[in-house]
Write an enzyme that holds these catalytic residues in place. Structure first.
Site, mmCIF file in Angstrom:
data_model
loop_
_atom_site.group_PDB
_atom_site.id
_atom_site.type_symbol
_atom_site.label_atom_id
_atom_site.label_comp_id
_atom_site.label_asym_id
_atom_site.label_seq_id
_atom_site.Cartn_x
_atom_site.Cartn_y
_atom_site.Cartn_z
ATOM 1 N N ILE A 120 8.281 -3.819 3.876
ATOM 2 C CA ILE A 120 8.678 -4.703 2.782
ATOM 3 C C ILE A 120 7.664 -4.569 1.653
ATOM 4 O O ILE A 120 6.454 -4.574 1.888
ATOM 5 C CB ILE A 120 8.747 -6.177 3.242
ATOM 6 C CG1 ILE A 120 9.855 -6.356 4.279
ATOM 7 C CG2 ILE A 120 8.978 -7.117 2.059
ATOM 8 C CD1 ILE A 120 9.905 -7.735 4.887
ATOM 9 N N ILE A 179 13.228 -3.706 0.821
ATOM 10 C CA ILE A 179 12.946 -3.331 2.202
ATOM 11 C C ILE A 179 13.295 -1.869 2.450
ATOM 12 O O ILE A 179 14.086 -1.272 1.722
ATOM 13 C CB ILE A 179 13.724 -4.214 3.201
ATOM 14 C CG1 ILE A 179 15.226 -3.891 3.143
ATOM 15 C CG2 ILE A 179 13.483 -5.700 2.929
ATOM 16 C CD1 ILE A 179 16.047 -4.519 4.245
ATOM 17 N N GLN A 228 0.834 -1.197 0.000
ATOM 18 C CA GLN A 228 0.000 0.000 0.000
ATOM 19 C C GLN A 228 0.871 1.250 0.000
ATOM 20 O O GLN A 228 1.858 1.305 -0.727
ATOM 21 C CB GLN A 228 -0.959 -0.085 1.191
ATOM 22 C CG GLN A 228 -1.835 -1.345 1.109
ATOM 23 C CD GLN A 228 -2.902 -1.404 2.167
ATOM 24 O OE1 GLN A 228 -3.681 -0.475 2.363
ATOM 25 N NE2 GLN A 228 -2.976 -2.521 2.878
ATOM 26 N N CYS A 242 1.018 1.829 5.040
ATOM 27 C CA CYS A 242 0.663 0.429 4.770
ATOM 28 C C CYS A 242 -0.798 0.118 5.092
ATOM 29 O O CYS A 242 -1.157 -1.026 5.368
ATOM 30 C CB CYS A 242 1.590 -0.525 5.525
ATOM 31 S SG CYS A 242 3.323 -0.297 5.089
#
Length: 251
Positions: A160, A173, A87, A190
């Site tokens: 990630i 990452i 996201q 996210c």
């Protein structure tokens, strides 16, 4: 489920060493995307070795394939379509981004295992600084418990997000070393909006850790999980410096 997976995606004996490149200045996001696409295609064709590219970006937000526009609260920085899974997230100075370009066709075409291994890589690197990072089955990334804030409170210290093209991985990452944590407030990071979940960094946890310290920790934990020593590179392109694996301290 990821806790039921064994981690580690070693390379076969005799493969070329993974190239390890470190940018010594912030890299524009568009330039990074273009470079990753070209390098992934070259890896898939066997023209270039696998690569781990460590860098920082100028302040910006990136939208993964599952991002929702309502997760942009305050677009104070440029927003880029990343093409990776996941996201919304933030990148900026003080955050170590590691773009990991590995050939899963040769290492094993198992994306779930690759993601679990990336999480384990971060967790082991954090352990070198006496930080207990943890994975969560319902939340991708690496988390740190913060009971001093509130019961059940947890902060995300690393994100990630990956993409796979022709079985070569792109993106990777981002580990918070010393970014401006207020920059995360411009988005719902996210997609996680519960009050008990926040964002932290090594400096926020009270650890005077440098970016070079983090780079050495990541390099030191890479070999056990991915199978062989990482190559030291010369400054073959602008914005790159070498990281000598012989200088990595043992645990």
């Amino acid at each position: 489920m990821r806790d039921d997976l064994t981690v580690g995606m070693p390379a076969a004996a005799g493969w070329p060493a993974v190239e390890w490149r470190v940018a010594d200045r912030p890299v524009a996001y568009e330039a990074a995307l273009a470079f990753m696409d070209a390098r992934a295609a070259a890896i898939a064709a066997g023209r270039e070795p696998e690569l781990v590219w460590l860098l920082e970006h100028p302040p910006l937000y990136t939208a993964g394939t599952s991002a929702q526009r309502q997760d942009i609260v305050d677009a104070r920085f440029p927003v880029f379509e990343a093409g990776r899974g996941g996201q919304m997230t933030y990148h900026g100075p003080g955050q170590r981004v590691a773009y990991v370009m590995l050939d899963l066709k040769r290492r094993g075409p198992d994306v779930r295992k690759f993601v679990a291994t990336l999480e384990e890589w971060i967790i082991r690197a954090l352990a070198r600084f006496n930080v207990r990072g943890e994975r969560r089955e319902d939340r991708i990334g690496v988390w740190v418990r913060r009971p001093e804030k509130a019961e059940g409170a947890e902060d995300k210290i690393a994100a990630i997000g990956i993409r796979v093209k022709q079985w070569v991985t792109l993106h990777g990452i981002s580990l918070n070393v010393d970014p401006d944590l207020t920059h995360f407030s411009g988005i719902v990071p996210c997609g996680i909006s519960e009050q008990r979940y926040g964002v932290t960094s090594l400096i926020d946890l009270g650890l005077p850790v440098s970016m070079a310290d983090v780079d050495m920790a990541l390099l030191g934990e890479f070999e056990d999980l991915f199978g062989y020593a990482v190559a030291s590179t010369e400054n073959t392109s602008p914005g790159a410096r070498s990281l000598n694996s012989s200088a990595v301290p043992s645990r």
